[in-house]
Design a protein around this motif. Structure first.
Motif, short mmCIF file in Angstrom:
data_model
loop_
_atom_site.label_atom_id
_atom_site.label_comp_id
_atom_site.label_asym_id
_atom_site.label_seq_id
_atom_site.Cartn_x
_atom_site.Cartn_y
_atom_site.Cartn_z
N THR B 481 11.26 -6.92 -8.44
CA THR B 481 10.55 -8.15 -8.21
C THR B 481 9.69 -7.77 -6.87
OG1 THR B 481 12.55 -8.55 -6.92
CG2 THR B 481 12.27 -9.47 -8.95
N SER B 482 9.61 -6.76 -6.12
CA SER B 482 8.94 -6.62 -5.03
C SER B 482 7.40 -5.99 -5.28
CB SER B 482 9.40 -5.03 -4.29
OG SER B 482 8.59 -4.78 -3.49
N MET B 483 6.60 -7.00 -4.90
CA MET B 483 5.16 -6.74 -5.25
C MET B 483 4.74 -5.50 -4.84
SD MET B 483 4.07 -9.42 -7.10
CE MET B 483 5.80 -9.26 -8.04
N LEU B 506 -7.17 -5.06 -7.72
CA LEU B 506 -6.16 -5.83 -8.47
C LEU B 506 -5.07 -6.76 -7.36
CD1 LEU B 506 -4.44 -6.13 -11.62
CD2 LEU B 506 -3.03 -4.41 -10.33
N PHE B 507 -5.24 -7.96 -7.95
CA PHE B 507 -4.32 -8.77 -7.02
C PHE B 507 -3.17 -9.36 -7.71
CE2 PHE B 507 -2.75 -12.64 -5.19
CZ PHE B 507 -3.05 -12.49 -3.64
N ILE B 508 -2.14 -8.95 -7.31
CA ILE B 508 -0.74 -9.51 -8.27
C ILE B 508 -0.14 -10.33 -7.37
CG2 ILE B 508 -0.70 -7.42 -9.50
CD1 ILE B 508 1.62 -6.29 -7.68
N GLY B 509 0.60 -11.28 -7.87
CA GLY B 509 1.29 -12.34 -6.98
C GLY B 509 2.50 -12.87 -7.59
N MET B 510 3.44 -13.27 -7.11
CA MET B 510 4.76 -13.89 -7.52
C MET B 510 4.99 -15.13 -6.85
SD MET B 510 8.72 -12.30 -7.91
CE MET B 510 8.82 -12.56 -6.04
N TYR B 520 2.73 -11.39 -2.55
CA TYR B 520 1.58 -10.80 -3.15
C TYR B 520 1.17 -9.56 -2.50
CZ TYR B 520 -0.63 -12.70 1.16
OH TYR B 520 -1.26 -12.98 2.51
N CYS B 521 0.33 -8.77 -3.28
CA CYS B 521 -0.16 -7.59 -2.98
C CYS B 521 -1.29 -7.23 -3.55
CB CYS B 521 0.89 -6.25 -3.76
SG CYS B 521 0.47 -4.93 -3.16
N ASN B 522 -2.45 -7.10 -2.51
CA ASN B 522 -3.80 -6.95 -2.91
C ASN B 522 -4.14 -5.33 -3.07
OD1 ASN B 522 -6.28 -7.33 -3.27
ND2 ASN B 522 -6.71 -7.41 -1.01
N GLY B 549 -5.43 3.40 -8.84
CA GLY B 549 -5.97 4.25 -9.54
C GLY B 549 -6.67 5.70 -8.90
N LEU B 550 -6.68 5.37 -7.48
CA LEU B 550 -7.36 6.57 -6.77
C LEU B 550 -6.55 7.64 -6.33
CD1 LEU B 550 -9.72 4.15 -4.98
CD2 LEU B 550 -10.25 5.66 -7.04
N PHE B 551 -5.46 7.10 -5.74
CA PHE B 551 -4.41 8.26 -5.13
C PHE B 551 -3.06 7.66 -5.58
CE2 PHE B 551 -8.13 8.25 -2.07
CZ PHE B 551 -8.49 9.56 -2.17
N ASP B 552 -2.49 8.62 -6.39
CA ASP B 552 -1.35 8.25 -7.01
C ASP B 552 -0.06 7.88 -6.19
OD1 ASP B 552 -0.47 10.90 -6.38
OD2 ASP B 552 -0.40 11.50 -8.55
N ASP B 553 -0.09 8.54 -4.81
CA ASP B 553 0.96 8.50 -3.85
C ASP B 553 0.64 7.51 -2.75
OD1 ASP B 553 -1.13 9.85 -2.78
OD2 ASP B 553 0.18 11.57 -1.72
N PHE B 554 -0.58 6.68 -3.23
CA PHE B 554 -0.93 5.55 -1.98
C PHE B 554 0.53 4.71 -1.68
CE2 PHE B 554 -2.82 1.86 -0.03
CZ PHE B 554 -3.46 2.49 0.61
N GLN B 555 0.58 4.30 -0.71
CA GLN B 555 1.84 2.94 -0.38
C GLN B 555 1.27 2.05 -0.15
OE1 GLN B 555 5.13 3.89 -1.00
NE2 GLN B 555 4.35 5.63 -1.75
N TYR B 556 1.68 0.87 -1.14
CA TYR B 556 1.03 -0.45 -0.97
C TYR B 556 1.70 -1.32 0.08
CZ TYR B 556 -2.73 0.81 -4.40
OH TYR B 556 -3.84 1.54 -4.86
N GLN B 557 1.37 -2.43 0.56
CA GLN B 557 2.39 -3.13 1.34
C GLN B 557 1.93 -4.62 1.15
OE1 GLN B 557 1.69 -2.18 5.65
NE2 GLN B 557 2.12 -0.22 5.48
N GLU B 558 2.99 -5.26 0.81
CA GLU B 558 3.10 -6.57 0.33
C GLU B 558 2.91 -7.71 1.39
OE1 GLU B 558 6.40 -7.31 -2.34
OE2 GLU B 558 7.16 -8.53 -0.68
N GLU B 559 2.51 -9.07 1.15
CA GLU B 559 2.60 -9.82 2.14
C GLU B 559 3.33 -11.38 1.67
OE1 GLU B 559 -1.29 -9.67 4.51
OE2 GLU B 559 -1.56 -8.71 2.84
N HIS B 560 3.59 -12.09 2.27
CA HIS B 560 4.28 -13.32 1.89
C HIS B 560 3.78 -14.60 2.64
CE1 HIS B 560 7.21 -12.32 4.58
NE2 HIS B 560 7.47 -13.53 4.54
N LEU B 561 3.79 -15.76 1.66
CA LEU B 561 3.38 -17.11 2.68
C LEU B 561 4.23 -18.05 1.83
CD1 LEU B 561 1.16 -18.73 0.87
CD2 LEU B 561 -0.27 -16.84 1.99
N THR B 562 4.36 -19.19 2.48
CA THR B 562 4.95 -20.17 1.55
C THR B 562 3.90 -21.47 1.26
OG1 THR B 562 7.01 -19.89 2.82
CG2 THR B 562 6.97 -22.01 1.81
N LEU B 563 4.05 -21.73 0.07
CA LEU B 563 2.84 -22.77 -0.56
C LEU B 563 3.60 -24.08 -0.17
CD1 LEU B 563 1.97 -20.93 -3.70
CD2 LEU B 563 0.44 -21.25 -1.68
#
Lengths: 100, 636
Positions: B481-483, B506-510, B520-522, B549-563
């Motif tokens: 469940t971690s974006m 890609l923009f994904i969100g939950m 969300y993670c952008n 799709g560019l570097f398979d070991d890239f570490q993405y960082q997610e953010e969050h906010l309250t709607l």
């Protein structure tokens, strides 16, 4: 997209002019083919007159960057217009391509 | 093709025309030169004939003079022997065929008491008998005759004017009179010799250098002595004729002739055009030969006619031959034109005429052959290209179908907003050549998952890339469940074996539907738009990370906010902000905010999207869409 390549030993000064989009990405790939060979390239892409780049264009710059990395070279993009820089920033390409 | 209009006929006609001109020019030149030469020749002939005539007459006359002179000493010796004097005259006549009569006319009272004494002998031309007689008497008073009186007074020999002999038939005569002198130098007698001019003039008339030419002899007064028209002889002078005809030519000729001149002159009268050659005889008479032009130039005319006939026949032959030859030579052209027509009908392998010569026809053949090959090659290339284009078109259709089949098209209805806790709508509007956008959403365990992406590329590869991305999204959201974890996994899947350096923004969100917390993670995607419950729209500048799709070991960082309740998210691809009008201007971020700002709460997500689309259409104003447009709108 007009591409002018000035070469001095392994130093390349490349002047990019105009728009880079889906319609001319293939041509651009052919135009930059000389930059894809030779050891230790030192490439400067002068983006003063570059108006726009599409995601296809980004792919080309990425390919070039990867090629340069593999050949232990250096590549830098200079004088990028703000709206072009924004695309590099948004997509995160600023993180992998050196932009001055 | 009618023969008269054909190339060969025209060429032959031109050749004929040119040759005819040359022939005619040559003929005219020949005719003129011939005319001049023949004219000169005729003059020469006529002059020769005239000279021969004159010579003949002079010879006769001088023979007579000589014969006369040769007997004067005899007379001198026997001047008192009357019988012998008769004998002398008789002998003179009998020994000289030109002399028809001879007399010795003594002066008055030479023989005492005799007024007249003149022994005379003459030849009868019909019988040849020579008769002697005494000539003078009261009826024939010779003292007053010209032949006697003139030489007596002038004391020199004299030729009389021609005259008709009254005695011996209508014979034209002239008399040579020579004075005889005594010891004191006085004339005691006149010795004469008569000449029948008939024989002489006949000789003259027989001398014809041309069929219709004739000669005339004039006396010093211009009287005709000889003429083909005998009625004129001794009857008319040339001046009479000239006056009668009022003919200047003749007048001039008459004057020249009676002045003992010689020369050549043209002469025209009603009968003929002729020229006249004239010359004096012993400065006594004058002779002329008249030669009609017709006689002179008759042969020339005949020659010209023959030349003309031969030329016409030759030209006709030339025309026929050149027509045949040219037709034979130009036959390949006719065949080429047939080949060309066949080619025009689509038979690009039309047979070409066989050319064995190495001339222009060969060049034409080579050109035709080259053209055939080029067209055949071009047509075959065109077929290949067309096939490739069709193939490409169908590939794009496949890509579009894959793309559209992959995205969910069933949306929760706006009426179920309260029940579901959210409301959502999405739209994917593919551009003609590009097939790389994607969106997805689903709910699971009270959470709404959504994704919007844009593949860099087009066609089947892009649509497959999109399918991989979407599958990876669905798959990894089952595991975590971690974006940022989901994005790391998607990136790893997509980057694996990505030789062509394609990538996906890609923009994904939950959204936790209970708490309104958005994780969300952008991955290098456009900033999303957030509209708060009061309708204020603004961009959410998420951390860009890096496109997938560019570097398979890239570490993405997610953010969050309250709607807050009643707020909206609009996630879109760059097909929206980079929609272009015909002036190549971009729709841009500001217009997007402008057209979404102030959206009332009541509006459904679909209405929000429709509004954006109509704003874009208003802006692009018919310009072609060159990138996929994808919009996903969520109301919480």
């Amino acid at each position: 997209m007009k591409v002018t390549i000035n070469k001095e030993e392994n130093k390349y000064n490349v002047i990019l002019e105009g728009r880079l989009d889906t319609t001319n990405a293939n041509q651009f790939q052919e135009d930059i083919a000389p930059l894809m060979e030779g050891a230790n390239p030192d490439i400067t892409l002068d983006c003063t007159a570059m108006e726009y780049t599409s995601s296809q264009g980004l792919r080309m710059f990425l390919m070039l960057q990867k090629s340069v990395n593999a050949r232990s070279g250096k590549m830098v993009m200079t004088n990028m217009k703000p709206q072009v820089k924004e695309v590099f920033d948004i997509t995160g390409f600023s993180n992998i391509i050196k932009i001055l | 093709m009618r023969a008269s209009h054909s190339f060969s006929a025209r060429l032959s006609r031109n050749i004929l025309l040119i040759t005819s001109c040359l022939f005619i020019t040559a003929s005219i030149v020949i005719a003129i030169f011939s005319h001049i030469l023949i004219g000169a020749e005729a003059t020469k002939n006529a002059t020769n004939a005239l000279n021969a005539t004159i010579l003949e007459i002079e010879k006769t006359l001088s023979e007579v003079e000589a014969a006369t002179k040769s007997v004067t000493w005899l007379i001198e010796e026997h001047k008192y022997d009357k019988e012998y004097l008769y004998h002398i005259t008789k002998q003179l006549v009998s020994r000289n065929p030109n002399i028809v009569g001879s007399a010795i006319a003594f002066r008055d009272d030479f023989f005492k008491g005799e007024h007249f004494f003149s022994p005379y002998s003459y030849r009868d031309e019909t019988t040849g008998v020579i008769t002697s007689m005494q000539l003078g008497n009261e009826e024939y008073d010779y003292f007053n005759m010209e032949w006697y009186s003139v030489p007596k007074d002038t004391k020199v020999p004299h030729w009389s004017e021609p005259y008709f002999d009254t005695g011996g038939g209508q014979q034209i005569m002239t008399t040579y009179s020579t004075p005889l002198f005594d010891e004191n130098g006085e004339v005691y007698a006149i010795f004469t010799a008569d000449i029948n001019l008939h024989n002489l003039t006949k000789k003259v008339q027989d001398m014809k250098p041309y069929n219709n030419s004739y000669a005339i002899i004039l006396s010093p007064t211009g009287t005709f002595i000889s003429h083909k028209d005998t009625s004129l002889i001794l009857n008319k002078t040339i001046f009479d004729i000239a006056e009668k005809d009022d003919n200047d030519h003749m007048r001039k000729i008459a004057t020249e002739m009676t002045n003992y001149k010689s020369g050549v002159m043209p002469f025209h009268n009603d009968e003929a055009n002729a020229f006249v050659v004239y010359g004096p005889i012993n400065n006594k008479w004058t002779a002329a030969i008249i030669i009609p032009f017709h006689d002179v130039f008759e042969r020339l005319m005949r020659m010209n006619i023959i030349i003309l006939l031969v030329s016409v026949f030759g030209l006709f032959l030339l025309f026929i031959l050149s027509l045949r030859i040219i037709r034979k030579l130009s036959q390949p052209i006719t065949e080429f034109s047939v080949s060309a027509i066949n080619m025009a009908k689509g038979n690009f392998h039309a047979k070409l005429p066989e050319i064995t010569t190495k001339d222009e026809m060969r060049m034409l053949y080579d050109s035709f052959h080259y053209m055939q090959e080029s067209i055949t090659k071009y047509i075959s290339e065109l077929k290949t290209t067309t096939a490739a284009n069709q193939h490409y078109e169908s590939e794009l259709n496949i890509a579009r179908n894959i793309q559209l089949a992959m995205v969910p098209t069933k949306f929760p209805t706006p009426e179920d907003f309260d029940k579901n806790g959210f409301e959502l709508h999405a739209l994917l509007h593919p551009a003609k050549a590009v097939g790389g956008d994607l969106y997805d959403f689903f709910t699971k365990e009270g959470k709404l998952y959504f994704a919007v992406g844009d593949v860099s590329g087009k066609g089947v590869p892009a649509s497959l890339f999109m399918a991989i991305t979407k599958s990876a999204f669905r798959f990894t959201t089952n595991l975590s469940t971690s974006m940022q974890q989901v994005m790391n996994n998607i990136n790893a899947v997509v980057a694996e074996g990505n030789a062509s350096n394609m990538f996906v923004t890609l923009f994904i969100g939950m959204i936790d539907l209970a708490s309104g917390v958005l994780h969300y993670c952008n991955a290098g995607h456009n900033p999303i738009v957030i509209i708060d419950k009061d309708g204020n729209a603004k961009f959410l500048h998420a951390r860009p990370n890096l496109a997938v799709g560019l570097f398979d070991d890239f570490q993405y960082q997610e953010e969050h906010l309250t709607l807050e309740r009643g707020s909206r998210l609009i996630i879109y691809t760059d097909g929206v902000t980079e929609a272009e009008n015909k002036a190549k201007q971009l729709f841009g971020d500001d217009r997007l905010i402008e057209c979404t700002n102030g959206t009332p709460f009541e509006k459904s997500s679909k209405e929000v999207i429709d509004n954006i689309i109509s704003s874009i259409h208003e802006f692009t104003n018919g310009a072609e869409q060159n990138d996929d447009i994808t919009i996903l709108s969520v109301k919480y």
